[in-house]
Design a protein around this motif. Structure first.
Motif, PDB file in Angstrom:
ATOM      1  N   LEU A 432      17.013 -79.917  57.141  1.00  0.00           N
ATOM      2  CA  LEU A 432      16.043 -80.871  57.655  1.00  0.00           C
ATOM      3  C   LEU A 432      16.697 -81.900  58.561  1.00  0.00           C
ATOM      4  CD1 LEU A 432      13.855 -81.434  54.459  1.00  0.00           C
ATOM      5  CD2 LEU A 432      13.068 -80.457  56.636  1.00  0.00           C
ATOM      6  N   LYS A 433      17.951 -82.248  58.268  1.00  0.00           N
ATOM      7  CA  LYS A 433      18.657 -83.210  59.108  1.00  0.00           C
ATOM      8  C   LYS A 433      18.971 -82.639  60.483  1.00  0.00           C
ATOM      9  CE  LYS A 433      20.707 -85.913  55.378  1.00  0.00           C
ATOM     10  NZ  LYS A 433      21.943 -86.299  54.658  1.00  0.00           N
ATOM     11  N   MET A 434      18.833 -81.314  60.631  1.00  0.00           N
ATOM     12  CA  MET A 434      18.995 -80.687  61.937  1.00  0.00           C
ATOM     13  C   MET A 434      17.680 -80.690  62.712  1.00  0.00           C
ATOM     14  SD  MET A 434      22.201 -79.651  62.021  1.00  0.00           S
ATOM     15  CE  MET A 434      22.109 -78.601  63.436  1.00  0.00           C
ATOM     16  N   LYS A 435      16.688 -81.411  62.210  1.00  0.00           N
ATOM     17  CA  LYS A 435      15.370 -81.537  62.837  1.00  0.00           C
ATOM     18  C   LYS A 435      14.555 -80.252  62.775  1.00  0.00           C
ATOM     19  CE  LYS A 435      16.373 -85.755  64.070  1.00  0.00           C
ATOM     20  NZ  LYS A 435      15.726 -86.907  63.422  1.00  0.00           N
ATOM     21  N   VAL A 436      14.925 -79.347  61.863  1.00  0.00           N
ATOM     22  CA  VAL A 436      14.149 -78.128  61.679  1.00  0.00           C
ATOM     23  C   VAL A 436      12.906 -78.475  60.871  1.00  0.00           C
ATOM     24  CG1 VAL A 436      14.156 -75.789  60.743  1.00  0.00           C
ATOM     25  CG2 VAL A 436      16.241 -76.737  61.747  1.00  0.00           C
ATOM     26  N   PRO A 437      11.701 -78.048  61.294  1.00  0.00           N
ATOM     27  CA  PRO A 437      10.475 -78.388  60.559  1.00  0.00           C
ATOM     28  C   PRO A 437      10.499 -77.848  59.130  1.00  0.00           C
ATOM     29  CG  PRO A 437       9.966 -77.525  62.741  1.00  0.00           C
ATOM     30  CD  PRO A 437      11.425 -77.299  62.523  1.00  0.00           C
ATOM     31  N   SER A 438       9.805 -78.532  58.233  1.00  0.00           N
ATOM     32  CA  SER A 438       9.812 -78.147  56.821  1.00  0.00           C
ATOM     33  C   SER A 438       9.243 -76.746  56.607  1.00  0.00           C
ATOM     34  CB  SER A 438       9.033 -79.169  55.995  1.00  0.00           C
ATOM     35  OG  SER A 438       7.694 -79.260  56.454  1.00  0.00           O
ATOM     36  N   SER A 439       8.265 -76.352  57.419  1.00  0.00           N
ATOM     37  CA  SER A 439       7.694 -75.009  57.269  1.00  0.00           C
ATOM     38  C   SER A 439       8.744 -73.936  57.550  1.00  0.00           C
ATOM     39  CB  SER A 439       6.498 -74.833  58.209  1.00  0.00           C
ATOM     40  OG  SER A 439       6.889 -75.054  59.564  1.00  0.00           O
ATOM     41  N   SER A 440       9.596 -74.192  58.535  1.00  0.00           N
ATOM     42  CA  SER A 440      10.658 -73.238  58.846  1.00  0.00           C
ATOM     43  C   SER A 440      11.762 -73.294  57.803  1.00  0.00           C
ATOM     44  CB  SER A 440      11.244 -73.535  60.235  1.00  0.00           C
ATOM     45  OG  SER A 440      10.259 -73.396  61.236  1.00  0.00           O
ATOM     46  N   VAL A 441      11.989 -74.483  57.244  1.00  0.00           N
ATOM     47  CA  VAL A 441      12.984 -74.603  56.177  1.00  0.00           C
ATOM     48  C   VAL A 441      12.590 -73.736  54.995  1.00  0.00           C
ATOM     49  CG1 VAL A 441      14.003 -76.181  54.499  1.00  0.00           C
ATOM     50  CG2 VAL A 441      13.752 -76.889  56.879  1.00  0.00           C
ATOM     51  N   SER A 442      11.316 -73.736  54.645  1.00  0.00           N
ATOM     52  CA  SER A 442      10.849 -72.910  53.533  1.00  0.00           C
ATOM     53  C   SER A 442      11.103 -71.433  53.802  1.00  0.00           C
ATOM     54  CB  SER A 442       9.356 -73.152  53.288  1.00  0.00           C
ATOM     55  OG  SER A 442       9.122 -74.503  52.936  1.00  0.00           O
ATOM     56  N   LYS A 443      10.867 -70.999  55.059  1.00  0.00           N
ATOM     57  CA  LYS A 443      11.138 -69.607  55.421  1.00  0.00           C
ATOM     58  C   LYS A 443      12.628 -69.300  55.299  1.00  0.00           C
ATOM     59  CE  LYS A 443       7.314 -69.268  58.759  1.00  0.00           C
ATOM     60  NZ  LYS A 443       6.987 -69.070  60.194  1.00  0.00           N
ATOM     61  N   LEU A 444      13.453 -70.226  55.736  1.00  0.00           N
ATOM     62  CA  LEU A 444      14.900 -70.013  55.675  1.00  0.00           C
ATOM     63  C   LEU A 444      15.386 -69.903  54.233  1.00  0.00           C
ATOM     64  CD1 LEU A 444      15.991 -72.504  58.474  1.00  0.00           C
ATOM     65  CD2 LEU A 444      16.318 -70.027  58.538  1.00  0.00           C
ATOM     66  N   LEU A 445      14.869 -70.783  53.372  1.00  0.00           N
ATOM     67  CA  LEU A 445      15.327 -70.777  51.982  1.00  0.00           C
ATOM     68  C   LEU A 445      14.901 -69.518  51.247  1.00  0.00           C
ATOM     69  CD1 LEU A 445      14.708 -74.490  50.952  1.00  0.00           C
ATOM     70  CD2 LEU A 445      16.893 -73.397  51.430  1.00  0.00           C
ATOM     71  N   ARG A 446      13.846 -68.880  51.724  1.00  0.00           N
ATOM     72  CA  ARG A 446      13.365 -67.666  51.052  1.00  0.00           C
ATOM     73  C   ARG A 446      13.990 -66.400  51.610  1.00  0.00           C
ATOM     74  NH1 ARG A 446       9.225 -67.868  47.651  1.00  0.00           N
ATOM     75  NH2 ARG A 446       8.561 -65.747  48.151  1.00  0.00           N
ATOM     76  N   LEU A 447      14.878 -66.535  52.568  1.00  0.00           N
ATOM     77  CA  LEU A 447      15.569 -65.349  53.069  1.00  0.00           C
ATOM     78  C   LEU A 447      16.403 -64.722  51.954  1.00  0.00           C
ATOM     79  CD1 LEU A 447      16.857 -66.457  56.603  1.00  0.00           C
ATOM     80  CD2 LEU A 447      15.027 -64.835  56.089  1.00  0.00           C
ATOM     81  N   PRO A 448      16.344 -63.413  51.807  1.00  0.00           N
ATOM     82  CA  PRO A 448      17.107 -62.771  50.724  1.00  0.00           C
ATOM     83  C   PRO A 448      18.608 -62.831  50.981  1.00  0.00           C
ATOM     84  CG  PRO A 448      16.108 -61.114  52.133  1.00  0.00           C
ATOM     85  CD  PRO A 448      15.569 -62.444  52.596  1.00  0.00           C
ATOM     86  N   GLU A 449      19.346 -62.944  49.898  1.00  0.00           N
ATOM     87  CA  GLU A 449      20.804 -62.911  49.985  1.00  0.00           C
ATOM     88  C   GLU A 449      21.227 -61.485  50.324  1.00  0.00           C
ATOM     89  OE1 GLU A 449      24.613 -64.865  49.584  1.00  0.00           O
ATOM     90  OE2 GLU A 449      22.539 -65.551  49.772  1.00  0.00           O
ATOM     91  N   PRO A 450      22.043 -61.289  51.366  1.00  0.00           N
ATOM     92  CA  PRO A 450      22.435 -59.921  51.734  1.00  0.00           C
ATOM     93  C   PRO A 450      23.309 -59.289  50.667  1.00  0.00           C
ATOM     94  CG  PRO A 450      23.695 -61.513  52.997  1.00  0.00           C
ATOM     95  CD  PRO A 450      22.662 -62.296  52.253  1.00  0.00           C
ATOM     96  N   VAL A 451      23.147 -57.989  50.518  1.00  0.00           N
ATOM     97  CA  VAL A 451      23.982 -57.235  49.584  1.00  0.00           C
ATOM     98  C   VAL A 451      25.262 -56.864  50.304  1.00  0.00           C
ATOM     99  CG1 VAL A 451      24.143 -55.178  48.151  1.00  0.00           C
ATOM    100  CG2 VAL A 451      21.945 -56.342  48.422  1.00  0.00           C
ATOM    101  N   GLU A 452      26.377 -57.393  49.835  1.00  0.00           N
ATOM    102  CA  GLU A 452      27.662 -57.131  50.473  1.00  0.00           C
ATOM    103  C   GLU A 452      28.429 -56.122  49.635  1.00  0.00           C
ATOM    104  OE1 GLU A 452      29.858 -60.560  51.471  1.00  0.00           O
ATOM    105  OE2 GLU A 452      28.232 -61.505  52.578  1.00  0.00           O
ATOM    106  N   SER A 453      28.676 -54.981  50.212  1.00  0.00           N
ATOM    107  CA  SER A 453      29.391 -53.927  49.505  1.00  0.00           C
ATOM    108  C   SER A 453      30.731 -53.684  50.181  1.00  0.00           C
ATOM    109  CB  SER A 453      28.567 -52.630  49.516  1.00  0.00           C
ATOM    110  OG  SER A 453      29.328 -51.559  49.007  1.00  0.00           O
TER     111      SER A 453
END
Length: 1614
Positions: A432-453
């Protein structure tokens, strides 16, 4: 007149009866859990909490609090509540929004208190280093009455004058202070020098001395570059008077903990296991009813009538009745009324105004509410939606996700949940301190953690360097095979091959043809080829010598390299006679080499190569084979091709992992199981089947091309392509959003023509240009940027940190070289200059590094010249190298001189193997694919509103911004935002597992709360009537109250219930806002309106790392009957957090080093506790407390054979210990890797005795078991010597070790009688071992006096149930499990043998006879069940059905008495084997270890339960863990043995009788003649020691509940 009084008297009578009823009903149960340490300062806790977000906050909090105290002085109130308000206000001011709310919650939880205990330990160590004995327990006392001091290593400074003198001395000749250890959690003053003298301040904010010391040290840090100021907040014992009221708030008080559950479980009283000494005041406990029990209704059935109608089913009907009785909760509930309780509960919940609170009320008080709930009419709409959802998820399953990431609800506790939520809120705040809107922050936080093999695909396709032996699609050999790919989807037996004419599997081995390992691989390939394995085989050949020359970059290659010769010969044979003959040539060399007796172990000999070539060439050419061989050996034919083959391997990055297998590009090293081609094929099969199923692979698809085009990488580097645990990520969002001077001064190098393109990948090169390795890394960075030009879609930024320079002049001159190179490139002469640049860059760079400082005029000219070309190349030019070094050290934790690459927050440190340009390409590709791509898409779709021009330019540093286009500036801004956001997303640790909750319908059967702008989204699927829901519901309510997240809970009840799902009352202890602010008694569990006549058992449901025990409990917590509290209104119990567990897994090359001995200690006490490593997952556990600990290998065989993994591992200088920090309530999970010492690789850690009982190798050096308060056991002895006076003159001989366990006052009564019977029948010393967790406080207080009186030793031991082992839910079953599952780890390693004796057993013989008995090398010895009581034949389940078949003639043993040879038990891994049997069986509800042993055979059911784990498990496993059968006279039990053998009995066990169900105490008095006298002696001793009799000590009276003929507990306490 009298008639007029009658109504009044009636009303009085009614009121009296009502009051009596109220008095009877309104009984409460209150449970508290205290920390072992005393309360800490709330003010200091707040400092630690704000520092969790960033350490700068700690210093801001200190300064703001000191300023507040100076302003307010004594004018404000000093009450605790007022102090709390001020503390919360000061702390919350440093954080924003949701983080401030979480801060309040964390303080109410006292979650930072363990951290302050750590500082207290460090303060104690600081004082001890100077022999200043402080005294005290939790908090040391101040030295010389000084509440603050500064530790500078060489001395302890107690006065400000001493500190000023020390600081003044630093300006002169440096002092030789000894080094002070700092930790990651230490608070280092922001302006402190990174590499300077260290001064550690111990003291508490709010004391005058702290203020003065802090002022001096902070000023010195700002003005001098010589001091590193560290603060460790700590309030010494006795300094409360000198500090402010708010500073001492919370200090010294009992610390009530939250974050645990308490249950009151309804107890099955079938066998009337109650202490009659506690019910004397209440009258008889016997049921005198003469009514036929079969005529009574049981859950809607009258069995007397059923027996009249179906007499031939008497056995089945009686078993069914017993099962109903054993699960009965409410007398009024019928079986059919239970069926739909799940639907009814869901309906009531969703219809409530506060559904979460109602769900909590339902599942926490279910036995009281079940009757009314069962009468609710079902809404079909709700039921249909639930049924529809259960098509996608199994009924009753629970799921939980935070921002899309699945969380394991079984292991979730409050502190783990707070940690997860804090992580999400912290990341949201940074974005949020990067001026990213809260709606986009919610999308970012819900991004799945990549499976690293670690298994990544490498694109190895090449016509020149890959030599395929066969082609399934083209070779005539496979013409008769079918081509239908759908056969892959047909069922097949495990391991069955599918012969399909399609190149589905490409097995290409990379090997050195001169190595024996390589030739063996070729031999294996030909074997599979001849046996028609459906796989395409190939080889990539290399020369180890050529790879070495490529590494050294000197171009010098060995002339007589045998590997190169073999490759050249292979190529010749292939071109002359075909690829098959080439493979045969390699095989011939292998065959000749295997016949040679003097061949080297690892490499073949030159003569065998020559002979093999001659044999293989045969008549292929007219020229003689010897002449061809000589020409190839000495000439240049194929020499370039051979070298290029090694170059190809080097470029692929496989030079460090050969020999290896490339299975469709997946890299498997020799140490991996998949190196076996069959294992690799089986692992690849599911992927291919999935692609065939979805139509992604068809008959015309080139499988290899498809895999490598979609997933293939151009290079393999395990340091880069490894799993997430091998990678370190750091968020750079904070330094970007706050415009850190170093970040703002950075300028970037990028490819020409991409100025206005968004560049999602950013590399920061951290190089030391005074070293050759740094210059090489920078050179490769430039090569990488140049190579990016050829890839149109590649857009990257490259920046430089040259913190190895002390002056910018050297950097400027090197940049002049870059300028020259790029200028030639821009003018189109790049091709001519590249070779010259790459060959001269290293030499010129080294020359620059040696030069002296340039003249200032020269420097200015160079800098000016460099700025002229900044329109196409940007690279950072920092003038303050010290600032840059500090930035790198603080943010990335990288010391000067280390070269590294930081890619969007991912740190890749260059070690002895240097990075090349292809490694940077690999980093770019992996990072973009895994972590940047999705972030980029979201950021580029953002609609930026309210973004000011200053917000854009403050994050970027471009020359002449005013003259650049808007798109150039915007692209630079977006590139920076993507870098910052992706680094933040990558730095969080959470599960990569997700679930598609949106597929489940939530219109009628869900709880949905959407909160705009909330960064937390909770998705859950909950069975509302489950034990898990009892814990989850309060946690969700807490989050809703404190943080207001968006919530979507889909209810998922069981679709059809056969029994009441919850048979307990439950409370989850959480802090209350109001109670916390008012300074109340603290978190506690309170039960009201419990059923007064039911017998309840109190249990605690604590987080996995907690080990707790009761310390205050007047009443029997196993048998609580509230109506027997008499005048007492509240039953109060206090538990104590005994330890926080350090658990972990230890491995040696992926295999557990079974039996490895570990010790845990501190700086002052090197050995506190010890343990051994299990074979099960390499698991170990150790009891600890908040503090800094040292975990190491025990002296003896463990440290003789092993070292820890690390620097100089496997040598005498290798590490044998590591530091462990326990600083919060979550304990600590440790991953330990050990390696064998050189020369000890074939030595075994554990040795097994031979037939004569002699060791076959070095004896194991056992060590002493710790005996202090943090030890695994509490050891108590009655005398210092081994001879003690008792009934006999002295006790002498080897000590007899007796192990037993008891829970509840009745069994503790039995236990004392058993102990007396043992002691009265032996002249030898006796030591008793008891499970500590379940003993009452009264017994633990009594046992030391009893030990002195009767002359024995005792020790209290315990072991925390491992998280990976399937856990039982009922208290009694857990206790039984301790009798068998953890025998190898619960006792000290020095204990060689122990006898288990049931608490309700009476011993009539000398146990020394049994202790000395030869059990023929078996780890266990049990007594078989008697078979001479014919009345019990119908109950001997082991003589029929499953058990008869399984035992195969072996006896079924009783578990009331058994001998354990602990040495043999550990050596043969008996404990590990038993745990494996238990784990495999316990997860099956119809298995032996379900712990409910019932022969339940009805027409509709055929279920076998096993109730008695301690008995069934060893009997089931005796084919693997052999049992020695003791003589029958060692255990007599009336239920199974005839009276004819009673006279020979050496022990008598009061096992339950499933036929008569006689109460324990009644049977004891009747069966055992000496029992009343022993009981009276024990009672009199208890009365004398505790000052009262048992009937007075425990006023609670337990009634006898109705009897039944249920044989569900046939083996209860057998």
């Amino acid at each position: 007149m009298s008639k007029a009084l009658l109504p009044l008297l009636a009303w009085v009578a009614i009121l009296v009866l009502a009051a009596a009823a109220a008095h009877r009903l309104h009984k409460n149960v209150i449970v508290e859990l205290h920390a072992k340490w005393s309360g800490t300062s709330l003010l200091l806790e707040m400092g630690e909490l704000v520092a969790k977000e960033r350490d700068d906050n700690f210093w801001k909090f200190i300064d703001s609090w000191i300023e507040r105290e100076e302003k307010e002085s004594q004018s404000s109130s000093n009450s605790t509540s007022n102090c709390l308000e001020q503390i919360l206000s000061q702390g919350s001011a440093l954080l924003d929004g949701h983080l401030a709310s979480l801060l309040d919650l964390s303080l109410s939880l006292r979650s930072a208190s363990p951290k302050l205990v750590v500082y207290a330990q460090l303060a104690q160590e600081s004082l001890s280093a100077f022999n200043l004995h402080s005294g005290g327990s939790d908090r040391p006392r101040p030295p010389r009455q000084k509440c603050c001091w500064v530790d500078v290593g060489s001395s302890l400074l107690l006065e400000e004058s001493e500190l000023l003198h020390w600081l003044k001395s630093l300006s002169g000749e440096p002092l030789l202070d000894k080094a002070l250890n700092l930790f990651e959690f230490d608070h280092v003053y922001p302006q402190s020098a990174s590499f300077a003298y260290t001064a550690i301040l111990y003291g508490a904010l709010g004391t005058p001395c702290f203020k003065r010391f802090h002022s001096i040290l902070s000023d010195s840090s700002k003005t001098q570059d010589l001091v590193r100021y560290v603060a460790r907040p700590f309030l010494p014992d006795g300094c409360e008077e000198s500090c402010s009221a708010c500073s001492k708030a919370g200090v010294g008080e009992p610390l009530n903990l939250a974050g645990y559950g308490v249950e009151l479980a309804l107890k099955n009283m079938e066998y009337k296991a109650i202490d009659d000494s506690e019910v004397k005041a209440g009258g008889s406990s016997e049921d005198t009813s003469a009514e036929d029990p079969l005529a009574q209704e049981v859950r809607g059935f009258i069995f007397s009538r059923l027996l009249e109608r179906k007499p031939h089913l008497e056995g089945e009907l009686m078993t069914f009745r017993d099962q109903l009785l054993s699960s009965e909760i409410s007398d009024s509930m019928n079986v059919w009324e239970v069926k739909d309780l799940g639907y009814q509960a869901a309906q009531r919940i969703v219809g409530a105004s506060e559904p979460l609170r109602l769900m909590q009320e339902l599942n926490q008080n279910f036995p009281n509410l079940v009757s009314s709930l069962s009468r609710m009419k079902i809404n079909e709409t709700i039921k249909q939606e639930i049924v529809s959802n259960q098509q996608m998820i199994s009924p009753g399953r629970n799921l939980l996700a935070i921002n899309g990431a699945l969380v394991n609800p079984e292991s979730l506790d409050l502190f783990t949940l707070i940690h997860m939520v804090h992580q999400e809120l912290s990341f949201a705040d940074k974005i949020l301190k990067m001026k990213v809107p809260s709606s986009s922050v919610s999308k970012l936080l819900r991004l799945p953690e990549p499976v690293e093999s670690v298994a990544v695909r490498v694109d190895f396709r090449s016509k020149d360097f890959v030599h395929y032996l066969n082609d399934l699609e083209e070779d005539n050999k496979y013409n008769r095979w079918r081509t239908n790919l759908n056969e892959l989807l047909m069922p097949a037996f495990p391991g069955q091959l599918r012969y399909i004419r399609k190149n589905l599997y490409h097995a290409v081995y990379v090997l050195d043809p001169v190595s024996v390992r390589g030739l063996r691989t070729v031999e294996m390939i030909l074997h599979y080829y001849h046996n028609n394995l459906p796989m395409r085989f190939g080889l990539i050949l290399l020369s180890a010598a050529d790879l070495h020359s490529l590494d050294e970059e000197n171009g010098a290659r060995e002339k007589d390299d045998l590997s190169s010769l073999m490759i050249r010969l292979f190529l010749y044979v292939k071109n002359t006679g075909g690829v098959y003959n080439a493979f045969e040539f390699l095989k011939n060399v292998r065959v000749l080499d295997s016949y040679s007796e003097d061949s080297e172990e690892n490499y073949t000999e030159a003569r065998h190569i020559e002979e093999g070539f001659v044999k293989s060439l045969g008549t292929m050419t007219k020229t003689s084979a010897m002449e061809v061989f000589s020409k190839l050996k000495n000439g240049e034919d194929y020499r370039r091709e051979a070298f290029e083959s090694s170059q190809f391997v080097y470029r692929l990055g496989l030079s460090e992992v050969y020999p290896c297998l490339l299975m469709n590009g997946l890299v498997y090293g020799e140490s991996q199981p998949q190196f076996s081609v069959m294992a690799a094929m089986n692992e690849e099969l599911p992927k291919i089947q999935e692609m065939v199923y979805f139509g992604q692979i068809h008959s015309r698809t080139d499988v290899l091309d498809k895999f490598l085009a979609e997933e293939g990488l151009k290079r393999y580097n395990p340091k880069i392509a490894g799993t997430g645990k091998d990678s370190k990520y750091v968020s750079v969002a904070l330094v970007v959003s706050e415009s850190h001077p170093v970040v703002c001064s950075l300028q970037y190098l990028h490819t020409p023509g991409t100025e206005d393109d968004v560049k999602p990948v950013t590399h920061w090169l951290l190089v030391d240009l005074t070293k050759e390795s740094g210059i090489r890394l920078l050179t490769q960075g430039v090569r990488y940027i140049v190579s990016c030009i050829k890839v149109l879609n590649t857009k990257v930024l490259l920046s430089l940190f040259s913190y190895g320079f002390l002056f910018s002049s050297r950097r400027a001159k090197y940049l002049r070289l870059l300028h020259s190179f790029l200028t030639h490139y821009k003018s189109g002469t790049f091709g001519e200059v590249l070779h010259l640049y790459l060959s001269t860059a290293k030499e010129m760079g080294l020359d620059i590094a040696k030069e002296a400082i340039l003249e200032s005029s020269t420097l200015s000219t160079q800098l000016l010249q460099f700025h002229k070309v900044m329109d196409f190349v940007s690279i950072s030019m920092l003038t303050n190298s010290l600032q840059e070094k500090k930035f790198v050290a603080e943010l990335f934790g990288i010391r000067p001189g280390i070269n590294a690459v930081v890619t969007n927050g991912r740190i890749s440190i260059q070690d002895s193997k240097p990075f090349i340009a292809e490694d940077l390409m690999l980093l770019e590709s992996l990072m973009y694919r895994r972590r940047i791509k999705d972030v980029r898409e979201i950021i580029e779709d953002v609609k930026w509103e309210g973004l000011e021009p200053d917000d854009i330019t403050r994050y970027v540093n471009l020359i002449n911004v005013a003259f650049l286009s808007y798109f150039v500036v915007l692209s630079a801004y977006l590139s920076t935002v993507i870098m910052a956001v992706s680094s933040t997303m990558a730095s969080r640790t959470r599960s990569s597992e997700t679930a598609q909750f949106e597929l489940l319908k939530a219109d009628h059967s869900a709880i949905v709360r959407h909160v705009d702008g909330s960064p937390i989204q909770i998705d859950a699927v909950i069975n509302p009537l489950s034990a898990l829901a009892q814990r989850l519901t309060p946690l969700l309510l807490m989050l809703e109250e404190w943080l207001h997240p968006s919530i979507r809970i889909v209810l998922n009840p069981m679709s059809s219930l056969g029994d009441v799902p919850l048979k307990n009352f439950y409370r989850y202890v959480l802090p209350s806002k109001e109670e916390f602010l008012s300074g109340g008694i603290g978190p506690h569990a309170r039960f009201s309106n419990m059923p007064p006549s039911k017998t309840l058992t109190l249990n605690l449901d604590v987080p996995e790392p907690w080990l707790v025990e009761p310390v205050v409990a007047i009443h029997d917590l196993d048998n609580i009957v509230l109506e027997k509290l008499d005048d007492e209104r509240t039953l109060h119990a206090v538990f104590e957090l005994e330890a926080l567990m350090i658990t972990g897994h230890c491995y040696e090359h992926n295999e557990p080093p079974r039996g490895l001995q570990l010790i845990l200690g501190t700086k002052q006490h090197a050995h506190v506790v010890d343990t051994i490593v299990m074979a099960n997952l390499g698991y170990f556990q150790l009891k600890a407390a908040p503090g800094v600990w040292t975990l190491g290998l025990a002296r003896g065989r463990s440290s003789e054979l092993y070292t820890l993994q690390g620097h100089k591992q496997g040598t005498d200088e290798g590490p044998i210990s590591k530091q462990i920090l326990v600083a919060d309530m979550r304990g600590e999970l440790v991953h330990l890797e050990v390696v064998k010492r050189r020369g000890m690789e074939d030595e075994k850690l554990l040795v097994v005795d031979d037939d004569n009982g002699k060791k076959t190798s070095l004896s194991v050096c056992f060590f002493e078991w710790a005996a202090n308060i943090m030890g695994t056991g509490e050891k108590k002895t009655s005398k210092q010597n081994t001879s003690v006076k008792f009934y006999f003159t002295t006790r002498h001989g080897e000590t007899i070790n007796i192990f037993s366990v008891a829970s509840g006052h009745l069994y503790e009564r039995f236990l004392k009688i058993m102990m007396l019977s043992v002691l009265k029948n032996t002249r030898r010393p006796v030591k008793f071992w008891f499970i500590k967790n379940y003993l009452s406080p009264q017994f633990k207080n009594l046992i030391p006096h009893m030990a002195v009186e009767y002359g024995f030793e005792y020790e209290l031991v315990t072991y925390k149930w491992p998280t990976w082992l399937h856990k039982q839910t009922e208290k009694q079953r857990i206790i039984w499990a301790y009798k068998i599952l953890f025998l190898d780890v619960i006792f000290p390693l020095s204990l060689k043998k122990v006898i288990f004796v049931d608490a309700d057993q009476i011993v009539r013989a000398d146990m020394g006879e049994l202790y000395d008995m030869d059990i023929k090398g078996r780890p266990l010895a049990y007594t078989p069940f008697c078979d001479n009581n014919k009345d019990m034949d119908g109950y001997r389940f082991w003589s029929q059905g499953f058990w008869k078949e399984h035992l195969q003639g072996k006896p079924y043993h009783i578990s009331a008495l058994y001998v354990v040879d602990l040495d043999k038990f550990r050596q043969t891994a008996a404990g590990d084997n038993l745990r494996v049997f238990y784990e495999n069986l316990s997860k099956d509800p119809n298995s032996l270890s379900n712990l409910d042993q019932v022969r339940f055979e009805v027409e509709l059911f055929l279920i076998f339960f096993s109730h008695n784990l301690k008995q069934d498990l060893p009997n089931y496993a005796q084919h693997t863990v052999p049992i020695y059968s003791l003589p029958q006279e060692w255990l007599w039990c009336e239920s199974w043995c005839g009276n004819a053998t009673k006279g020979r009995a050496k022990t008598i066990d009061l096992c339950n009788n499933p036929m008569t169900k006689e109460p324990k105490l009644q049977g004891a008095r009747r069966i055992v003649q000496e029992w009343p006298a022993l009981d009276e002696e024990a009672q009199l001793f208890t009365k004398r020691i505790l000052g009262k009799g048992r009937d007075e000590e425990n006023t609670m009276q337990v009634p006898k509940e109705p009897s039944s003929t249920n044989d569900a507990d046939v083996k209860d306490e057998l």
